[in-house]
Design an enzyme around this catalytic site. Sequence first.
Site, PDB file in Angstrom:
ATOM      1  CG  HIS A  56      -4.967  23.017 -12.220  1.00 40.05           C
ATOM      2  ND1 HIS A  56      -6.071  22.926 -11.701  1.00 40.05           N
ATOM      3  CD2 HIS A  56      -4.914  21.736 -12.904  1.00 40.05           C
ATOM      4  CE1 HIS A  56      -6.800  21.848 -11.609  1.00 40.05           C
ATOM      5  NE2 HIS A  56      -5.960  21.165 -12.435  1.00 40.05           N
ATOM      6  CG  ASP A  59      -6.107  26.625 -11.024  1.00 38.67           C
ATOM      7  OD1 ASP A  59      -7.001  26.524 -12.012  1.00 38.67           O
ATOM      8  OD2 ASP A  59      -5.995  25.565 -10.301  1.00 38.67           O
ATOM      9  CG  MET A  90      -0.970  18.369  -5.345  1.00 43.60           C
ATOM     10  SD  MET A  90      -2.246  19.374  -6.484  1.00 43.60           S
ATOM     11  CE  MET A  90      -3.619  18.393  -5.788  1.00 43.60           C
ATOM     12  CD  GLU A 183      -7.548  13.308  -9.596  1.00 47.69           C
ATOM     13  OE1 GLU A 183      -6.570  14.267  -9.467  1.00 47.69           O
ATOM     14  OE2 GLU A 183      -8.542  13.771  -9.601  1.00 47.69           O
ATOM     15  CE  LYS A 185     -14.001  13.013 -14.163  1.00 46.20           C
ATOM     16  NZ  LYS A 185     -14.213  14.309 -14.317  1.00 46.20           N
ATOM     17  CD  GLU A 219     -12.129  13.791  -7.679  1.00 44.78           C
ATOM     18  OE1 GLU A 219     -11.217  14.248  -7.995  1.00 44.78           O
ATOM     19  OE2 GLU A 219     -13.188  13.700  -8.386  1.00 44.78           O
ATOM     20  CG  HIS A 222     -12.298  10.858 -10.447  1.00 43.81           C
ATOM     21  ND1 HIS A 222     -10.962  11.158 -10.730  1.00 43.81           N
ATOM     22  CD2 HIS A 222     -13.101  11.738 -10.566  1.00 43.81           C
ATOM     23  CE1 HIS A 222     -11.295  12.625 -10.966  1.00 43.81           C
ATOM     24  NE2 HIS A 222     -12.471  13.128 -10.913  1.00 43.81           N
ATOM     25  CG  ASP A 247      -8.184  14.800  -5.612  1.00 47.56           C
ATOM     26  OD1 ASP A 247      -7.360  15.376  -4.713  1.00 47.56           O
ATOM     27  OD2 ASP A 247      -7.929  15.044  -6.679  1.00 47.56           O
ATOM     28  CG  ASP A 257     -16.900  15.024 -12.972  1.00 45.44           C
ATOM     29  OD1 ASP A 257     -16.834  14.797 -11.831  1.00 45.44           O
ATOM     30  OD2 ASP A 257     -15.921  15.614 -13.592  1.00 45.44           O
ATOM     31  CG  ASP A 259     -15.727  16.977  -9.055  1.00 39.62           C
ATOM     32  OD1 ASP A 259     -15.430  15.767  -8.733  1.00 39.62           O
ATOM     33  OD2 ASP A 259     -15.355  17.710  -9.876  1.00 39.62           O
ATOM     34  CG  ASP A 289     -10.619  17.877  -7.010  1.00 37.92           C
ATOM     35  OD1 ASP A 289     -10.961  18.971  -7.223  1.00 37.92           O
ATOM     36  OD2 ASP A 289     -10.339  16.897  -7.801  1.00 37.92           O
TER      37      ASP A 289
END
Length: 389
Positions: A56, A59, A90, A183, A185, A219, A222, A247, A257, A259, A289
Amino acid sequence: MSDCYQPCPENKFTFGLWTVGNVGRDPFGEPVRSPLSPIEIVHLLADIGAYGVNFHDNDLVPIDATSAERNQIIGAFKAALQETGLTVPMATTNLFTDPIFRDGAFTANDPKVRAYALQKTMNAIDLGVELGAQIYVFWGGREGVETDAGKNPQEALKWFREALNFLSSYVQDQGYNLKFALEPKPNEPRGDIYLSTVGAMLAFIETLDHKEMVGVNPEVAHEHMAGLNFLHAVAQAWDAGKLFHIDLNDQAFGRYDQDFRFGAHNLKSAFFLVKFLEDVGYDGNRHFDAHAYRSEDYEGVKDFARGCIRTYLILQEKAKQFNADTEIQSLLAEIHADDGAMAPYQGAYSTAKATALKQHVFDRRAISQPGHAYERLDQLAIELLLGVR
Ligand code: GLT
Ligand code: MN
Ligand code: MN
């Protein structure tokens, strides 16, 4: 670890700066790992054999950085990429952390927030393209509501569409070679997020001005949060020519959530997913991800990242084994047997075909008698996965 499961560049295994860089903060607890710099993360990823690193905007470059700071950070990051050979396939925008996005970004009620989100995304697109990104992800984490009292969902969709139309025209105007991957979710961090599933997103894409440059980034976690079959969502996206990115992670149904590491929870669905991607020849990025359990230090983070890659490669080998297993394949051949008797009725419609089919007499009882041997086939798949075949 065995040497047979070493990644190669064609696997396109990527991680986000935010994945291995996750410090283990959760809604109930403070960080458990001290933050790594983007440079340190690049080296960690190179160490574990990743092909690329995604990010991002924030980030990499803090939201309040001066332009001198920005240039210094980007220069150092580029040097680390060059030193390690990692790519940036990406990039994406953080449209969810800063308080300005408390009511969403492209779907916020305040036009100033919507305009700021556009401005921030154009800058982040410039940054991503500068570093080589060819896929740009839009995860609308805050594009939703806790209550429908304050926002009309149709209006929100209109704003979201306008934003994507604006940004795809921006990309074309700049002459960038960049595609968008949306994406979905269902919830978290908002109570309900708009366009909550892959199916909803695919239908929405058809309403966009430049739909040819927009696909999806499904993902695992998700779709599982929504209680859905991820493979079916991916197959539909692939069928529509819209699987631009993926993802990979894992998630128990009905939980928060999570991950988790790829394959950590639903190994069987991970297997059928990998088999699908390999069988159809998906050649996009395989982005993990996910993040390490909060219990881990950075050694554990490396175990986590290596585990994602290794599990994918093991399942890739299992998929080959499944395709080469004579018992499984002959069972599948029986299951798919076709004596050709229905050929006159198949394919495109014609009046003659319809008339003939209406006259055909079916022996319903006889047709419904044989079982399908899915129990035997599934058990064979399980035994193959358990390593006893
Ligand atoms: C965030 C989210 C992910 C998205 C990332 C891209 S950020 O971690 O949970 O699913 O893919 O914005
Ligand atoms: Mn997620
Ligand atoms: Mn994601």
